[in-house]
Enzyme design. Sequence first.
Site, PDB file in Angstrom:
ATOM      1  CD  GLU A 240      -3.170  -0.675   0.115  1.00  0.00           C
ATOM      2  OE1 GLU A 240      -3.074   0.377  -0.411  1.00  0.00           O
ATOM      3  OE2 GLU A 240      -3.696  -1.400  -0.293  1.00  0.00           O
TER       4      GLU A 240
ATOM      5  CD  GLU B  69      -3.024   4.167  -0.320  1.00  0.00           C
ATOM      6  OE1 GLU B  69      -2.535   4.850   0.580  1.00  0.00           O
ATOM      7  OE2 GLU B  69      -4.048   3.790  -0.427  1.00  0.00           O
TER       8      GLU B  69
ATOM      9  N   PRO C 268     -15.649  -0.759  16.735  1.00  0.00           N
ATOM     10  CG  PRO C 268     -17.307  -2.288  17.543  1.00  0.00           C
ATOM     11  CD  PRO C 268     -15.858  -1.544  18.154  1.00  0.00           C
TER      12      PRO C 268
ATOM     13  CD  GLU D 164      -2.825  16.791  -3.682  1.00  0.00           C
ATOM     14  OE1 GLU D 164      -2.447  17.892  -3.348  1.00  0.00           O
ATOM     15  OE2 GLU D 164      -4.077  16.590  -3.872  1.00  0.00           O
TER      16      GLU D 164
END
Lengths: 228, 228
Positions: B62, B66, B83, B115
């Site tokens: 990731e 990114e 939760p 970005e």
Amino acid sequence: MAYQYEYPRPALTVDCVVFGFDGDGLQVLLIRRGIEPFLGAWALPGGFVHMDEDLPEAARRELEEETGLHDVFLEQLATFGTPGRDPRGRVVSVAYVALVRPDQHPATGDTDASEAAWFPCGELPGLAFDHPLILEAALERLRGKIRYQPVGFELLPKRFTLSQIQALYEAILGRPIDKRNFRKKLLAFDFLVPLEEFTSGSHRPARLHRFDRRKYEALVRRGFLFEL
Amino acid sequence: MAYQYEYPRPALTVDCVVFGFDGDGLQVLLIRRGIEPFLGAWALPGGFVHMDEDLPEAARRELEEETGLHDVFLEQLATFGTPGRDPRGRVVSVAYVALVRPDQHPATGDTDASEAAWFPCGELPGLAFDHPLILEAALERLRGKIRYQPVGFELLPKRFTLSQIQALYEAILGRPIDKRNFRKKLLAFDFLVPLEEFTSGSHRPARLHRFDRRKYEALVRRGFLFEL
DNA sequence: TTGACTTAGTGTGAAAGTGACACTTACGTG
DNA sequence: CACGTAAGTGTCACTTTCACACTAAGTCAA
């Protein structure tokens, strides 16, 4: 088969490494597995996380269900998710460390469905899954934690002798500590309250102490270092 | 809707808190979200864990996707699973801390779809999800980590001046440090190698140093304490 | 009852580490 | 060449650490 997702999801569990101290050595609470996989093997207490419960909640629930323990000190350790760690498929487990006082201990083997028992840290049986790895990480954490905050609060009975707390430190650190230096340093923090009660037994009685929770917590917040 | 399970399962993500140091202050790398929820908001880089990849692998993937970052120092921080922390439903996120050297930094905003930009730690924009909480935990971890191992290895360029490493410590600890005492202590560890190279600029040139990786790692294994 | 055994409890001194402190050096710039 | 700015360097007072050995108080058994 009621639950469907667009993408596959790992199953999520919690596991607890429960440490206890019996006045001599450090102990770990294990349960004997009643279901496959690893049926009959010893394992850390734990289980699947419910959809509506927070992670610490899940850990506490499993702990209570499998060992009868409640209201224990609980702290997140780390998350273990290597593919293949569970033969049933991808299972990711959030591990917790629990510290329990002797007066909170359940009697060994007294829970209904599953069998639970304390094992000395040095004499552990073979464990299911990657639980040896988790346990090793938990011990490492405990040894690190003890350096900057006394863990006695959570592991010792409410009233204890200075020899007991020293034995606890020696058990965790795995080496002997000088009695006079240890006491000097410990008492200098000023969060122990000497009581007018003494042990009785077959030797010289030892004075009992308790923690001054307020002073201790104030110190922890300010950040202090307790090297030995 | 291809994946079915007998019991419901939370979704599992990873998020990375990426710290960098620009010679002055501590920085955090954030990305602008290109999809709902929190479309357009700044957030920690991260995403869903694939079924066949280990957790650190997912974090690295990731991060590369990114931000373009690769080969960075990565360490698990903690897992966040309350939760309601994600409006899409139950999502549990394993957070990682990444430390990157200036020479590894991507140019701000140069990745294709999303970005990315560096923000000084003190001037962060509002963040999506519970990312402020994760960031706070990461900073806390960094401040703790720096006490028992120099993090300079991962945050400083390969060659650096003693003033730079001191500025880094001051940025993380948030307080000034005495120059002479700092150098004395740091050099005593003997894992810095003075080089015959010097900075040039509009003042007295400073000698460059590098880490002796072998000596440093030997020390870390033996466990040492670096208090200031 | 007393002596043997066992654990509790206590202080000092040498050595190392910590922390406060101020001036000189060396470069670039105008 | 004078000024500005950051680099670099040592000492001393104080605190902390660590090694070390005996006395006190109880139980138990002969």
